[in-house]
Design an enzyme around this catalytic site. Structure first.
Site, PDB file in Angstrom:
ATOM      1  N   ASP A 228     -58.276 -49.682  60.237  1.00 19.76           N
ATOM      2  CA  ASP A 228     -57.109 -49.712  61.135  1.00 19.76           C
ATOM      3  C   ASP A 228     -57.487 -49.501  62.600  1.00 19.76           C
ATOM      4  O   ASP A 228     -56.682 -49.016  63.392  1.00 19.76           O
ATOM      5  CB  ASP A 228     -56.055 -48.653  60.725  1.00 19.76           C
ATOM      6  CG  ASP A 228     -55.538 -48.894  59.319  1.00 19.76           C
ATOM      7  OD1 ASP A 228     -55.560 -50.058  58.881  1.00 19.76           O
ATOM      8  OD2 ASP A 228     -55.136 -47.931  58.654  1.00 19.76           O
ATOM      9  N   ALA A 229     -58.702 -49.869  62.962  1.00 18.01           N
ATOM     10  CA  ALA A 229     -59.154 -49.616  64.327  1.00 18.01           C
ATOM     11  C   ALA A 229     -59.603 -50.884  65.054  1.00 18.01           C
ATOM     12  O   ALA A 229     -60.105 -50.813  66.168  1.00 18.01           O
ATOM     13  CB  ALA A 229     -60.291 -48.598  64.316  1.00 18.01           C
TER      14      ALA A 229
END
Lengths: 284, 284, 284, 284
Positions: A228-229
């Site tokens: 999620d980065a």
């Protein structure tokens, strides 16, 4: 029907790039129907995207690429020139939530998508009927929680066999292994069901409910090894209040997820998204 | 001009509360002009807010309070009944950014605020002229970075002397000490320049720019001892793109901050915000 | 699974309504899980909606209705009490644009809709396959432009045979005749592809493009005899710019139409919309 | 501090414009920091705007203009080259509502505006104190409802004496006479308190309330002889419901008006708005 060339460039910023590139295009008779550019002052990097009417160019796409090569070298460009007749091939991966897949299938069949869905991979059998009704192959690849190696090897070979240009994680609730992330860097798009960087990880709507936020969101981003980065392509939000249960947030969220993924994927398929470190330039 | 009583209640949820309270009000001739209620299923707590035309009630506010006491006891209520003729007194604290203060002063002078600004406290002298032009006292209380005790003692006595009901941190860039947070719990409102819980702490617009988000936001919340973690009253966002510098984000952010703070403060002053653990019920 | 009674009331505003109704409900053991009310000051009319846990009531729905009758008479109420086990039956009418229908079918199959689609009527044969794949009957009723009488007589008998509670014009490009508008008053919902009252009538996106507006919209409203002039339930907008062709507006508009229709229909099916002259009270 | 040249061009679209113009700029050493262009396919017209670092150019602004003249003639351009050191002079006209003026004054003093407010004209005396406190001249020009000629003659001479580049009607509730509209064509900006083309004319919030719309809006546009019908620069909306009185709509509307006018004026002052018939190209 007319087709287009899309020239996408990123390079160190310096004087004369636009003059050189636009001169090159018009020198070959090219009619530019859409032009976007951006200078990133902090990094000194320049980005541009041209949409060129193919019929206006006095040579083939391959010849144009060859002719452009010296210009690209001169300005140290990373670049690509794509012919819109070669439609990108999209593989969609899903788990049990169908809303994003249904939405993408509608947009594809309605002619809204500049690319073709060529297959669906899922760790569950649930959506086979719907997918096959659309005339598409459905691959059920169960993921063994204790050892995921075999499953992801099969997924990799399926994606390869389908000759996918883009892989969409349309609420696929498994984490891709690092080798897949690297192999398909910049080509795997995920929809995360929170307004990142808030509520990364699992059960974001429940996290949001617990924190008492007044807006929930969704984020479309490229997948990288760090969960999620990756570079964010698009985000949007929906207003909530104390009245709403986590279940309501999930329901509102579905609509935001669909919309955000559809926009992000559209821009990606139209070559409007340029990755710049961990960020994106989006010529929307 | 007609005034109102505002009855605000929170209590364990059980059958008959509404019947009992509305029966009490109508039994005293009361005309309810606005009613809101909420049952929180997870916690089993009930919240309500009634706006009652004061002239329709057959007794004084104090008598009404006394008469209501047995009802409140019966249902184990936390409650308050406020007469809108008693306007809340608001103290605004600022540092160097004036946009929120200017906005609040405008709303106050335009009659948009249900309360009165009674003074401004700042750790800088910059806004004295503007504040005094509005006929308000301005207290310049410099904060010594090595020992803030004296400053916050002075602030506390100023707030007390001004008989403040509500303190607004309108971009006051200092952290309140725990004793002040406790003493004025539920009465100090802060505007944080990010979409919390993203980018808590310092320089949130720069954090947002570094992360490459596509939306920035602002959050109005009650101040608690834990920094930027108190109950959220209101949030909103503004769309940004790769074109925008951190400076642009700051500028867009100002407009979001003003709007979010104005709404949050308005709801607070109109007794529309009920704190429930670390969350809020907002009868907007 | 628990079911609910929904009590919806509109009546002349006067003191004691809430006390009387809530007293009646709690007197029968009723647990109110959601309550909304509104006093319209200009017209002096009062509106309320209660959601009551059915199992908490000490009698059947029919008995409850009978018991409530005297209360209703006393306050001159227009009212209804609906048992959520009796799911509303929805007939969808479409022409050639499928986006709204696809969206409604998804929401129905996903369990998001509080009602059941029971059939689809169209003046074109295009969507038969998709509709029948969902297990629903599809009625192709061509409309003869020179004499529409026969077509609308057939439509009326189809709607009647399907025992429709609600008819949704999901981009059905024909104008309903006055007798149908009257017969199904308050039960026919249309989605108009503009931000009414701007751009009523034909080709609203082209009208919007010609005027150079910066936002386009969609409007969900009840159908009345006057074209595009019925009570508005919901509206929303999408930002556009000089870059966008009428075709882009059509595409953006589809997403707004879907969202606005879905919300409007949901509120209607949940008895949250009360018609008040040519306006609506929406307890969203 | 660095200044910029802004080159704004509109001309018949044909091949080679960008190459010619960008070649001209880079031929004079110019560093382009921002570039925008648009081809309007329907009309065959091309629009562009370049922001050029002045210090990178090897000649004065006047010399650059002269050197560009042959290029402009060759492509039949309407064009302008502005030096950002010459800040536009803005005259604001108001009636009795102060919110837009207060907002513009704040933005000006905060350095957010690329131009200078040089005076305020009003048909009422109300805002003299505030305006003069900002160090600006205030001209009270009452308008005689039976004969407005004298007033508008005085206004014209005031505007002329103030050497205004732009006139902002910041809720100035009088209609400008045709001769003023013509004389200052493309330089007078109005904020209309509705989402045009809905609710043109008087009391738009009351019209909106009567129609029962669920969103209200505001529109920033150039003033033309036809009332509320000039080219739209920017619009935005605010959600409303049955709860809201016309007075609430007025209050919400103020915030939308301020925001829309501020954005529209900013874009105008930054030479980002190109008029194209009755529409605008906005390089925001």
């Amino acid at each position: 029907m007319s087709h287009y060339y899309r020239l996408v460039v990123s390079c160190p910023d310096r004087r004369g790039i636009v003059a050189r590139v636009s001169g090159f295009i018009s020198g070959h008779g090219g009619s530019i129907t859409e032009a976007s550019q951006h200078s990133d002052l902090a990094s000194g990097r320049f980005f541009m995207r041209y949409e060129i009417l193919a019929d206006s160019i006095d040579m083939t796409g391959d010849a144009l690429r060859q002719a452009f090569e010296p210009v690209a070298r001169e300005f140290e460009m990373e670049w690509a020139l794509r012919d819109t007749r070669q439609r990108p091939r999209v593989v969609v991966m899903v788990s049990r939530e169908s809303h994003c897949l249904v939405d993408l299938l509608y947009r594809w069949t309605a002619g809204e998508m500049e690319g073709d869905i060529v297959g669906v991979i899922s760790n569950h059998p649930d959506m086979r009927g719907m997918v096959e009704w659309h005339g598409l192959p459905y691959f059920h690849v169960p993921v063994d929680a204790t050892d995921k190696t075999a499953a992801f090897a099969e997924i990799e070979s399926r994606v390869e066999a389908l000759e996918a240009d883009t892989v969409v994680l349309a609420r696929y609730m498994q984490i891709l292994p690092p080798n897949l992330c690297q192999r398909y860097a910049g080509r795997v798009i995920n929809i995360h069901h929170s307004f990142l960087p808030s509520f990364a990880g699992a059960r974001p709507y429940h996290q949001a409910h617990d924190r008492g936020v007044k807006l929930i969101g969704a984020t479309c981003h490229y997948v990288t090894e760090e969960l999620d980065a990756g570079p964010i392509i698009e985000q949007d939000i929906h207003r909530v209040s104390h009245c709403h249960t986590p279940g309501d947030l999930v329901r509102f969220g579905r609509d935001v997820e669909k919309a955000v993924l559809a926009r992000g994927l559209r821009w990606h398929l139209e070559d409007r998204v340029l990755i710049h470190g961990n960020k994106t330039v989006v010529f929307a």
